[in-house]
Scaffold this active site. Structure first.
Site, short mmCIF file in Angstrom:
data_model
loop_
_atom_site.label_atom_id
_atom_site.label_comp_id
_atom_site.label_asym_id
_atom_site.label_seq_id
_atom_site.Cartn_x
_atom_site.Cartn_y
_atom_site.Cartn_z
N ASP A 191 0.78 -0.87 -0.11
CA ASP A 191 0.25 0.16 0.19
C ASP A 191 1.20 1.10 0.59
OD1 ASP A 191 -2.60 0.62 1.20
OD2 ASP A 191 -1.79 2.28 1.82
N TYR B 291 2.46 9.73 -0.25
CA TYR B 291 3.63 9.14 0.58
C TYR B 291 4.72 9.89 0.36
CZ TYR B 291 -0.43 6.36 2.85
OH TYR B 291 -1.47 6.44 3.12
N LYS C 61 -2.54 5.99 -4.18
CA LYS C 61 -4.40 6.46 -4.16
C LYS C 61 -4.12 7.48 -5.16
CE LYS C 61 -3.79 4.28 0.59
NZ LYS C 61 -2.58 4.59 0.60
N HIS D 252 -7.88 9.13 -2.36
CA HIS D 252 -7.14 8.84 -1.00
C HIS D 252 -8.30 9.64 0.17
CE1 HIS D 252 -3.27 8.84 1.19
NE2 HIS D 252 -4.20 8.54 1.90
P1 NDP Z 1 -0.61 1.41 12.05
O1 NDP Z 1 -1.28 0.79 12.87
O2 NDP Z 1 0.29 0.35 11.23
O3 NDP Z 1 0.59 1.51 13.16
C1 NDP Z 1 2.59 1.94 12.77
C2 NDP Z 1 3.32 1.61 14.17
O4 NDP Z 1 3.69 1.15 14.73
C3 NDP Z 1 5.03 1.91 13.96
O5 NDP Z 1 5.19 2.78 14.66
C4 NDP Z 1 5.40 0.53 13.88
O6 NDP Z 1 6.83 1.17 14.50
C5 NDP Z 1 4.87 0.45 15.28
N1 NDP Z 1 4.66 -1.28 14.58
C6 NDP Z 1 4.46 -2.16 13.56
N2 NDP Z 1 4.48 -3.04 14.22
C7 NDP Z 1 5.13 -3.53 15.27
C8 NDP Z 1 4.95 -4.86 16.50
N3 NDP Z 1 4.93 -5.62 15.03
N4 NDP Z 1 4.76 -4.97 17.48
C9 NDP Z 1 4.91 -3.41 17.90
N5 NDP Z 1 5.13 -2.27 17.21
C10 NDP Z 1 5.18 -2.48 16.14
O7 NDP Z 1 -0.08 2.39 11.35
P2 NDP Z 1 0.14 3.26 10.09
O8 NDP Z 1 -0.86 4.79 10.14
O9 NDP Z 1 0.85 3.23 9.43
O10 NDP Z 1 -1.06 2.69 9.28
C11 NDP Z 1 -0.63 1.59 8.26
C12 NDP Z 1 -0.64 1.88 6.78
O11 NDP Z 1 -2.19 2.16 6.70
C13 NDP Z 1 -0.05 2.92 6.66
O12 NDP Z 1 1.28 2.24 6.56
C14 NDP Z 1 -0.17 3.06 5.21
O13 NDP Z 1 -0.11 2.72 4.33
C15 NDP Z 1 -2.05 3.23 5.52
N6 NDP Z 1 -2.10 4.41 5.67
C16 NDP Z 1 -3.94 4.35 4.74
C17 NDP Z 1 -4.64 6.64 5.25
C18 NDP Z 1 -5.67 6.58 4.74
O14 NDP Z 1 -5.89 7.70 4.48
N7 NDP Z 1 -5.60 6.32 3.64
C19 NDP Z 1 -4.26 6.93 6.65
C20 NDP Z 1 -2.75 5.82 7.35
C21 NDP Z 1 -2.65 4.97 7.10
P3 NDP Z 1 8.02 -0.18 12.84
O15 NDP Z 1 7.58 0.82 11.84
O16 NDP Z 1 9.23 0.93 14.03
O17 NDP Z 1 7.88 -1.15 13.59
#
Ligand code: NDP
Length: 265
Positions: A34, A39, A64, A97
């Site tokens: 995604d 981004y 998006k 988006h």
């Molecule tokens: P997530 O809910 O996926 O959380 C990401 C965070 O969790 C990061 O800080 C990561 O840190 C941490 N993390 C990941 N895996 C673990 C684990 N196993 N244990 C502990 N911590 C963990 O957040 P996002 O907001 O990034 O959402 C995911 C995706 O959704 C985005 O990347 C994007 O592609 C999409 N998105 C879409 C939106 C929209 O408007 N359409 C809006 C927001 C997001 P670390 O990297 O250090 O592991």
């Protein structure tokens, strides 16, 4: 079109870190990636896909159209620009988006996407952050139902009404921020207990919960270990008691943006 049960999110990943993370995700088995014009990492995501050696038709790539590119001609040009950056001939899933209801050009955008799909620049089209009103409107105006609506969804924001509406309309729900991003979801005592019971992490519990509800989570991580851990959610199952306990966790959105009123450019 078949969508993988889990995907890989790339928000806030740039440069070599992004290339490495997407390659790690593909090596771990993720086949849904995604990204978004917003981004600013389409070039890196495309590079990781091309360099992976995985046949293109085995990967489902989402990008998006961002808010500033709403409009018929603008959306068509934005899709072509995304493809140039990605270095690919087509994407698999093109989403709006954010509806930007004040600007109110998302119907033109949707009509442009219907044509982009007919022209083969995207295999499927969908939306993100659409509400009952904005969903009803694009379907009523064009007769074309989005394949997907990607919305904020995690145990603290369970989106029961949207999930019911999607089920009625035959729309697949993708869950963004499935780990609650930077909230305290992953240290919630309910998740800690369930995780201990199954010998997994709280992140795996959150992702498994989303999958068992019939939704597709797209967790993001830059750590190889966590990328792999988040994909390892098919070797255990939450039981009815776990699901009932998690149903009590609703708190509401973690986002400062409301798709009914906020504009995202
Ligand atoms: P997530 O809910 O996926 O959380 C990401 C965070 O969790 C990061 O800080 C990561 O840190 C941490 N993390 C990941 N895996 C673990 C684990 N196993 N244990 C502990 N911590 C963990 O957040 P996002 O907001 O990034 O959402 C995911 C995706 O959704 C985005 O990347 C994007 O592609 C999409 N998105 C879409 C939106 C929209 O408007 N359409 C809006 C927001 C997001 P670390 O990297 O250090 O592991």
């Amino acid at each position: 079109m078949k969508l993988p049960a889990i995907g890989f999110g790339t928000y806030q990943m740039q440069g070599e870190q992004c290339v490495t993370a997407v390659r790690t995700a593909l090596d771990a088995g993720y086949r849904l990636i995604d990204t978004a014009a917003l981004y600013d990492n389409e070039a890196e995501v495309g590079r990781a896909i091309r360099e992976s050696g995985i046949p293109r038709d085995e990967i489902v790539l989402t990008t998006k159209i961002r808010g500033r590119n709403h409009g018929f001609d603008e959306a068509q040009e934005a899709c072509r620009e995304s493809l140039r950056k990605l270095g690919l001939d087509y994407v698999d899933l093109l989403l709006i988006h954010w509806p930007n209801p004040q600007n109110d050009r998302y119907i033109d955008t949707w009509e442009a996407m219907v044509e982009l799909q007919e022209d083969g620049l995207t295999a499927a089209i969908g939306v993100s952050n659409f509400t009952p009103t904005t969903l009803d409107r694009i379907i009523a105006k064009t007769g074309v139902t989005p394949l997907v609506n990607q919305i904020e969804l995690h145990p603290y924001f369970q989106q029961e009404k949207m999930r019911e509406l999607h089920a009625e309309l035959g729309i697949i729900t993708q869950a963004w921020s499935p780990l609650g991003r930077k909230s305290d979801l992953l240290t919630d005592p309910v998740l800690i207990d369930i995780a201990a019971e199954h010998g997994v992490s709280t992140a795996q519990v959150a992702l498994r919960w989303t999958i068992q509800l019939g939704n597709i989570p797209i967790p993001k991580s830059t750590s190889a270990a966590r990328i792999q851990q988040n994909f390892d959610v098919f070797s255990f199952e939450l039981n009815e008691g776990d699901m009932l306990a998690m149903a009590t966790l609703e708190r509401g959105t973690l986002s400062s943006l409301d798709p009914e009123t906020s504009e995202v450019l």
